[in-house]
Design an enzyme around this catalytic site. Structure first.
Site, PDB file in Angstrom:
ATOM      1  N   LYS A  59      -4.274  -0.542   9.517  1.00  0.00           N
ATOM      2  CA  LYS A  59      -3.501   0.198   9.723  1.00  0.00           C
ATOM      3  C   LYS A  59      -3.584   0.407  11.305  1.00  0.00           C
ATOM      4  O   LYS A  59      -2.773   0.947  11.952  1.00  0.00           O
ATOM      5  CB  LYS A  59      -2.891   2.128   8.379  1.00  0.00           C
ATOM      6  CG  LYS A  59      -2.331   1.395   7.707  1.00  0.00           C
ATOM      7  CD  LYS A  59      -1.491   2.438   6.527  1.00  0.00           C
ATOM      8  CE  LYS A  59      -1.400   2.345   5.223  1.00  0.00           C
ATOM      9  NZ  LYS A  59      -1.910   3.177   4.005  1.00  0.00           N
ATOM     10  N   GLN A  99      -3.992   8.600   2.746  1.00  0.00           N
ATOM     11  CA  GLN A  99      -3.810   7.172   1.774  1.00  0.00           C
ATOM     12  C   GLN A  99      -4.169   7.895  -0.018  1.00  0.00           C
ATOM     13  O   GLN A  99      -4.923   8.827  -0.504  1.00  0.00           O
ATOM     14  CB  GLN A  99      -4.938   6.712   2.060  1.00  0.00           C
ATOM     15  CG  GLN A  99      -5.245   5.452   1.247  1.00  0.00           C
ATOM     16  CD  GLN A  99      -4.199   4.139   1.588  1.00  0.00           C
ATOM     17  OE1 GLN A  99      -4.094   3.959   3.154  1.00  0.00           O
ATOM     18  NE2 GLN A  99      -4.450   3.201   1.066  1.00  0.00           N
ATOM     19  N   ASP A 112       5.223   8.631   5.457  1.00  0.00           N
ATOM     20  CA  ASP A 112       5.070   7.797   4.271  1.00  0.00           C
ATOM     21  C   ASP A 112       6.589   8.038   3.808  1.00  0.00           C
ATOM     22  O   ASP A 112       7.134   7.001   2.804  1.00  0.00           O
ATOM     23  CB  ASP A 112       4.236   7.925   3.115  1.00  0.00           C
ATOM     24  CG  ASP A 112       3.034   8.118   3.376  1.00  0.00           C
ATOM     25  OD1 ASP A 112       2.424   6.299   3.075  1.00  0.00           O
ATOM     26  OD2 ASP A 112       1.740   8.181   2.644  1.00  0.00           O
TER      27      ASP A 112
HETATM   28  N1  LIG Z   1       0.210   7.173   1.288  1.00  0.00           N
HETATM   29  C1  LIG Z   1      -0.403   5.638   0.824  1.00  0.00           C
HETATM   30  N2  LIG Z   1       0.420   4.583   1.731  1.00  0.00           N
HETATM   31  C2  LIG Z   1       0.885   3.769   1.494  1.00  0.00           C
HETATM   32  O1  LIG Z   1       0.952   3.087   2.039  1.00  0.00           O
HETATM   33  C3  LIG Z   1       0.125   2.834   0.461  1.00  0.00           C
HETATM   34  C4  LIG Z   1      -1.224   4.192  -0.594  1.00  0.00           C
HETATM   35  N3  LIG Z   1      -0.795   5.571   0.091  1.00  0.00           N
HETATM   36  N4  LIG Z   1      -2.005   3.390  -0.902  1.00  0.00           N
HETATM   37  C5  LIG Z   1      -1.958   1.781  -1.181  1.00  0.00           C
HETATM   38  C6  LIG Z   1      -0.801   1.786  -0.585  1.00  0.00           C
HETATM   39  C7  LIG Z   1      -1.349  -0.250  -1.128  1.00  0.00           C
HETATM   40  N5  LIG Z   1      -0.694  -0.660   0.383  1.00  0.00           N
HETATM   41  C8  LIG Z   1      -0.294  -1.613   1.014  1.00  0.00           C
HETATM   42  C9  LIG Z   1       0.020  -1.869   2.329  1.00  0.00           C
HETATM   43  C10 LIG Z   1       0.021  -3.111   2.676  1.00  0.00           C
HETATM   44  C11 LIG Z   1      -0.471  -3.916   2.106  1.00  0.00           C
HETATM   45  C12 LIG Z   1      -0.556  -5.710   2.497  1.00  0.00           C
HETATM   46  O2  LIG Z   1      -0.515  -6.078   3.926  1.00  0.00           O
HETATM   47  N6  LIG Z   1      -0.767  -6.481   2.292  1.00  0.00           N
HETATM   48  C13 LIG Z   1      -1.011  -7.850   2.373  1.00  0.00           C
HETATM   49  C14 LIG Z   1      -2.447  -8.456   2.051  1.00  0.00           C
HETATM   50  C15 LIG Z   1      -3.458  -7.762   2.738  1.00  0.00           C
HETATM   51  C16 LIG Z   1      -4.962  -8.076   1.544  1.00  0.00           C
HETATM   52  O3  LIG Z   1      -5.154  -9.135   2.291  1.00  0.00           O
HETATM   53  O4  LIG Z   1      -5.272  -7.178   1.232  1.00  0.00           O
HETATM   54  C17 LIG Z   1      -0.440  -9.388   1.794  1.00  0.00           C
HETATM   55  O5  LIG Z   1       0.436  -8.393   1.246  1.00  0.00           O
HETATM   56  O6  LIG Z   1       0.421  -9.909   2.688  1.00  0.00           O
HETATM   57  C18 LIG Z   1      -1.312  -4.296   0.799  1.00  0.00           C
HETATM   58  C19 LIG Z   1      -0.821  -3.131   0.280  1.00  0.00           C
HETATM   59  C20 LIG Z   1       0.280   0.754   0.445  1.00  0.00           C
HETATM   60  N7  LIG Z   1       0.094   2.228   0.271  1.00  0.00           N
END
Ligand SMILES: Nc1nc(=O)c2c([nH]1)NC[C@@H]1CN(c3ccc(C(=O)N[C@@H](CCC(=O)O)C(=O)O)cc3)C=[N+]21
Length: 286
Positions: free
Chosen positions: A54, A98, A121
């Site tokens: 982020k 988070q 969020d």
């Molecule tokens: N307040 C809060 N807001 C959130 O938005 C939030 C949170 N807490 N807690 C955890 C989860 C999880 N999350 C992700 C966002 C992007 C990828 C992402 O970019 N994933 C990549 C892979 C990244 C990697 O290689 O690990 C993909 O799918 O291509 C993953 C997970 C947002 N979250």
């Protein structure tokens, strides 16, 4: 007919370019950079990775960003004090706490402490209520990002039967409302749902948000369906995989999102869009 992959990664790149340009225009007009504060409590390694992504995204598009890494033993009182300060800070347009928070904290109380105008969020009950009522507000990032992915297919959503598997506050529930607002006919399924297979088989759009590798066999997918895989699971080989069995689903679906490179990058792009939107609103009525 062969499947088309919805490339979330490259759609997210295009969104970040657009946001970079909007930030440049704001600066030319003498407006401040949008500012995002990210708070992490404890040092869950997965959370640390997400938070660093982020921050990198913010730097890329020219946002001001602040990261707060609080120790695991932080009290809820200290956390909400920080939220209160950020709510008042004019350099900050978005406050993100988070999740998950440590067990000694009341997550809902913390979410509700965030100024709804800075809740990038989109988790605050006011923003969820606004989504439900089709009023302007901040939309939860993952469902918002998925609606952008769906727009990148050439399909008309109106009238489609959509199934959402998973009923969480952050994905399943707001996702079903987004689909309803787009004039789909959504069904929310969960662990007590009877005959999930029959429901998946009849769906034109499948949104899988379960969090279990291969939970949806590809053979369940209706020919020509749009498949959106929200799952991010690490398999036995340490690879990231979704909730849908990708290879077999590709034999039936018209469109499908990959994992990684599908929904995840779009969730992050939606966070940037929400932060820009919050900043635009703050500069109209400070
Ligand atoms: N307040 C809060 N807001 C959130 O938005 C939030 C949170 N807490 N807690 C955890 C989860 C999880 N999350 C992700 C966002 C992007 C990828 C992402 O970019 N994933 C990549 C892979 C990244 C990697 O290689 O690990 C993909 O799918 O291509 C993953 C997970 C947002 N979250």
């Amino acid at each position: 007919m062969s499947v088309r992959i919805i490339d979330g990664k490259s759609i997210a790149v295009a969104i970040r370019r657009r946001i970079t340009e909007a930030v440049r225009k704001r600066m030319t007009a003498g407006l401040p950079r949008p500012g995002l504060a990210v708070i992490q409590v404890g040092d869950n390694p997965a959370s640390s990775v997400y938070v660093s992504h982020k921050r990198r995204d913010c730097t890329e598009v020219g946002f001001h960003s602040e990261a707060y890494e609080l120790p695991l033993q932080t009290s809820e009182k200290e956390l909400v004090n920080l939220v209160d300060r950020l709510n008042k800070n004019p350099a900050i347009d978005g406050v993100l706490v988070q999740l998950p928070l440590p067990g000694h904290m009341d997550t809902q109380a913390v979410i509700e402490r965030i100024d709804p105008g800075k809740d990038v969020d989109g988790f605050h009950p006011e923003n969820i209520g606004r989504l439900l009522l089709r009023l302007p507000g901040i939309r939860p990032c993952t469902p918002y990002g998925i609606m952008s992915l769906l727009e990148h297919t050439d399909e008309r959503l109106e009238g489609k039967d959509a199934i959402v598997i998973g009923q969480s506050n952050i994905v399943g529930r707001p996702m079903a409302i987004e689909l309803l607002n787009a004039r789909c006919t959504p069904t929310i399924c969960h662990s007590r749902t009877r005959d999930l297979q029959a429901k998946v088989r009849s769906a034109d759009i499948v949104i899988a948000a379960v969090g279990r590798e291969g939970f949806i066999p590809g053979t369940w997918i209706k020919t020509g369906a749009i498949v959106i895989d929200v799952g991010i699971n690490r398999n036995a080989l340490g690879k990231l995989v979704g909730d849908v069995d990708f290879a077999t689903a590709c034999e039936r679906a018209a469109w499908i999102t990959p994992v990684p490179g599908g929904v995840g990058p779009m969730t992050r792009a939606a966070l940037l869009e929400n932060t820009l939107l919050a900043a635009e609103r703050h500069s109209h009525r400070p």
